[in-house]
Design a protein around this motif. Structure first.
Motif, short mmCIF file in Angstrom:
data_model
loop_
_atom_site.label_atom_id
_atom_site.label_comp_id
_atom_site.label_asym_id
_atom_site.label_seq_id
_atom_site.Cartn_x
_atom_site.Cartn_y
_atom_site.Cartn_z
N THR A 99 38.41 -29.75 42.97
CA THR A 99 38.96 -29.45 44.29
C THR A 99 39.14 -27.94 44.45
OG1 THR A 99 41.25 -29.70 43.52
CG2 THR A 99 40.20 -31.66 44.49
N TYR A 100 39.10 -27.50 45.69
CA TYR A 100 39.39 -26.10 46.03
C TYR A 100 39.73 -26.03 47.52
CZ TYR A 100 34.69 -25.69 48.10
OH TYR A 100 33.57 -25.87 48.88
N ILE A 101 40.32 -24.91 47.92
CA ILE A 101 40.62 -24.68 49.33
C ILE A 101 39.52 -23.81 49.91
CG2 ILE A 101 42.25 -23.65 50.97
CD1 ILE A 101 44.47 -24.32 48.93
N ASP A 102 38.92 -24.29 50.99
CA ASP A 102 37.85 -23.57 51.67
C ASP A 102 38.49 -22.62 52.69
OD1 ASP A 102 36.04 -23.25 54.10
OD2 ASP A 102 34.63 -24.11 52.65
N TYR A 103 38.19 -21.34 52.55
CA TYR A 103 38.75 -20.34 53.46
C TYR A 103 37.73 -19.84 54.48
CZ TYR A 103 43.31 -20.34 51.35
OH TYR A 103 44.56 -20.73 50.93
N ASP A 104 36.93 -20.75 54.99
CA ASP A 104 36.10 -20.55 56.18
C ASP A 104 34.89 -19.65 55.98
OD1 ASP A 104 38.24 -21.96 57.61
OD2 ASP A 104 39.28 -20.04 57.62
N MET A 113 17.07 -12.21 48.66
CA MET A 113 18.41 -11.70 48.34
C MET A 113 19.07 -10.95 49.50
SD MET A 113 19.52 -12.80 45.49
CE MET A 113 18.60 -14.21 44.94
N SER A 114 18.51 -11.05 50.70
CA SER A 114 19.24 -10.58 51.88
C SER A 114 20.31 -11.64 52.17
CB SER A 114 18.31 -10.38 53.08
OG SER A 114 17.73 -11.62 53.46
N TYR A 115 21.32 -11.28 52.94
CA TYR A 115 22.41 -12.23 53.16
C TYR A 115 23.07 -12.00 54.52
CZ TYR A 115 25.23 -8.22 51.81
OH TYR A 115 25.79 -6.96 51.75
N ASN A 116 23.78 -13.03 54.98
CA ASN A 116 24.61 -12.97 56.18
C ASN A 116 25.99 -13.51 55.83
OD1 ASN A 116 22.47 -12.18 57.85
ND2 ASN A 116 21.95 -14.30 58.36
N ILE A 117 27.01 -12.90 56.42
CA ILE A 117 28.38 -13.43 56.29
C ILE A 117 28.61 -14.30 57.52
CG2 ILE A 117 30.83 -12.88 56.14
CD1 ILE A 117 29.93 -10.17 54.87
N LEU A 118 28.97 -15.57 57.27
CA LEU A 118 29.11 -16.56 58.34
C LEU A 118 30.57 -16.91 58.59
CD1 LEU A 118 26.35 -19.03 57.05
CD2 LEU A 118 26.06 -17.10 58.63
N ASP A 119 30.83 -17.43 59.78
CA ASP A 119 32.10 -18.03 60.17
C ASP A 119 33.28 -17.05 60.23
OD1 ASP A 119 30.74 -20.47 60.38
OD2 ASP A 119 31.10 -20.94 58.28
N LYS A 120 33.00 -15.81 60.62
CA LYS A 120 34.07 -14.81 60.76
C LYS A 120 35.08 -15.23 61.83
CE LYS A 120 31.02 -11.02 59.46
NZ LYS A 120 30.30 -9.85 59.94
N GLU A 121 34.57 -15.79 62.92
CA GLU A 121 35.46 -16.22 64.01
C GLU A 121 36.34 -17.38 63.56
OE1 GLU A 121 34.84 -18.10 68.38
OE2 GLU A 121 33.69 -16.26 67.97
N GLU A 122 35.75 -18.33 62.83
CA GLU A 122 36.52 -19.46 62.31
C GLU A 122 37.63 -18.96 61.38
OE1 GLU A 122 35.82 -23.50 59.61
OE2 GLU A 122 34.09 -22.28 60.19
N HIS A 126 41.56 -19.66 62.08
CA HIS A 126 42.34 -20.41 61.10
C HIS A 126 43.41 -19.55 60.43
CE1 HIS A 126 39.20 -23.85 60.52
NE2 HIS A 126 39.93 -23.99 61.60
N SER A 127 43.11 -18.26 60.21
CA SER A 127 44.12 -17.42 59.56
C SER A 127 45.35 -17.28 60.45
CB SER A 127 43.55 -16.06 59.16
OG SER A 127 43.17 -15.32 60.29
N ARG A 128 45.15 -17.25 61.77
CA ARG A 128 46.30 -17.21 62.69
C ARG A 128 46.96 -18.59 62.78
NH1 ARG A 128 42.72 -14.13 65.62
NH2 ARG A 128 42.19 -15.85 67.00
N MET A 129 46.13 -19.61 62.97
CA MET A 129 46.63 -20.97 63.19
C MET A 129 47.40 -21.49 61.96
SD MET A 129 44.31 -24.13 64.53
CE MET A 129 43.60 -24.62 62.97
#
Length: 176
Positions: A99-104, A113-122, A126-129
């Protein structure tokens, strides 16, 4: 509790408020040490928080480092290895349940090896909520930076040959 390679285990992720997020029914343990748990799966049933179920479409090698604020799922596709890096709390493993806590936030890494950071808005919502504490927010951002550093340094699951070696080992188990 130490289990032996080839033992199936279940993965469950939760949100900061302890609500269920997602589960993966069956992953085979390939390696477990004080530093890391490595598992493999293919065509595994995934259950979402809304009850929706689906199956993964390709074999994957999952890596969970002890004390790390991220885990990686390396998906083996015909055109290369794609990585989905979940930013989350360090994992817990008891009675064949990880188990682990998913932090969005997630980092999607492509075969080049290029990358994107996803779910910044989520993450922002969630950090506020859920009122993420400042130290958790710092650890989440540090987890993102650590993933990016590992990608650039070709460390751990991003090292050439790592996924292929563990996938070969996964294929040796008849109960997969």
């Amino acid at each position: 509790m130490m289990t032996s390679p080839g033992t199936p285990f279940r993965i469950e992720s939760y949100k900061h408020d302890q609500s269920f997020h997602r589960s993966w029914d069956k992953t085979l343990q390939l390696h477990l040490s004080d530093a890391v748990l490595i598992g493999g799966n293919d065509n595994v049933r995934v259950t979402e928080s809304d009850g929706r179920e689906w199956r993964t479409r390709e074999p994957a090698i999952c890596t969970f480092g002890r004390g790390q604020w991220f885990n990686t799922i390396a998906m083996i596709r015909p055109d290369g290895i794609y990585y989905y890096c979940n930013i989350g709390s360090p994992f817990s493993f008891h009675n064949n349940l990880l188990t682990y806590i998913d932090y969005d936030l997630d980092v999607k890494v492509y075969p080049d090896m290029s990358y994107n950071i996803l779910d910044k808005e989520e993450f922002a919502i969630h950090s506020r909520m859920m009122k993420y504490p400042d130290d958790v927010i710092r650890l989440v951002y540090r987890g993102v930076q650590e993933v990016i550093s590992w990608i650039h340094d070709k460390r751990g699951p991003f090292h050439p040959g790592f996924v292929e070696r563990w996938y070969e080992r996964y294929l040796q188990y008849p109960n997969r």
